[in-house]
Design a protein around this motif. Sequence first.
Motif: not given
Length: 399
Positions: A304-315, A317-318
């Motif tokens: 999923l790349g940086f975008v997909g991995a970053g989405l997991i971190i953002v979720l 974080g929320v």
Amino acid sequence: MTGANSFSVSGYGPERSGWARLFARDSLARRLDWPILLCSVTLSVIGAALVYSATRNRTELNQGDPYYFLVRHLLNTGIGFALMVATIWLGHRTLRTAVPILYGVSVFLVLLVLTPLGATINGAHAWIKLGGGFSLQPSEFVKVTIILGMAMLLAARVDAGDKEYPDHRTVVQALGLAAVPILITLLMPDLGSVMVMVIIVLGVLLASGASNRWVLGLIGTGATGAVAVWQLKILDEYQINRFAAFANPELDPAGVGYNTNQARIAIGSGGLFGTGLGKGSQTTGQFVPEQQTDFVFTVAGEELGFVGAGLIIVLLGVVLWRACRIARETTELYGTIVAAGIIAWFAFQSFENIGMTLGIMPVAGLPLPFVSYGGSSMFAVWVAVGLLQSIRVQRPMSA
């Protein structure tokens, strides 16, 4: 005239039904923290996709069924969701009265791990085999009972109005309550779970308003205990090797450092948008061990790349942000402490799991909340979400 399906909402005039009742100001639907719920569900769905990608070709694990782990992950998520609903229905205040029973059961279960009923999985002797391919990791549920037990003790006199903050005697009792399952877990040894439990205790003490001397003393005791554990050789050889590999990544790249090195290669090869789900060469080639559990984040990084991995971190974080808001808005110390313990748990475990795949934390065998495959972990985190929702639901609307 009041119809059979209508119901009065205080302060909202005539009786209402249907959607009006569902979204009335004091209804359950309006009181739930939807960002936490939606982010938690999204993380579990992403986890299902990652688990499937990591295991569909692992015939030595999936018994020839490419959907074996996917189905079980979804089943675990469904059971976890049901446990969350049950926790909300019971309420954190009701569970407060059941803490002695819950604590006794959890301690009994971790003790069973030290008996012949205990089993070693992936190097950790932390499981109880239940048969039929199912197993239980009691230390996951101990995290919940430590939070509830310490919160019950530390908040009792404060919520009753007798004290402004916990006194020293109460703090000692709370630390003693936490120490019993922590020491048993250390004897397994399940160092990763012990680390999480210690962080939970720190978070609980900070939220309770106890003297900072206790926090500083606990940190000092923890450091001394870590040295003692090392000197007394309580840890298994593989755990010592993991710390050695973390301190020196070039120590044994084909041996103890192999997992971390392959994890970083997998994540680095994903680029911005990833190779596509099911198309990662590192994942398909099975170069990274335990990708469905401890190293599931590497699948996200590669496919999923940086975008997909970053989405997991953002979720994640929320979830933590909303949990902090719940802790701040509740009017009872008990609720604040419970929420703070969950925040400390989720924050540290997420950081440790992601950090070990990036090489900035030692490998400790901790799952990524909501994402990694594993029933015990999934059940525990969804119970924690239920506790957070209960605290929000039962707070006064003016809070």
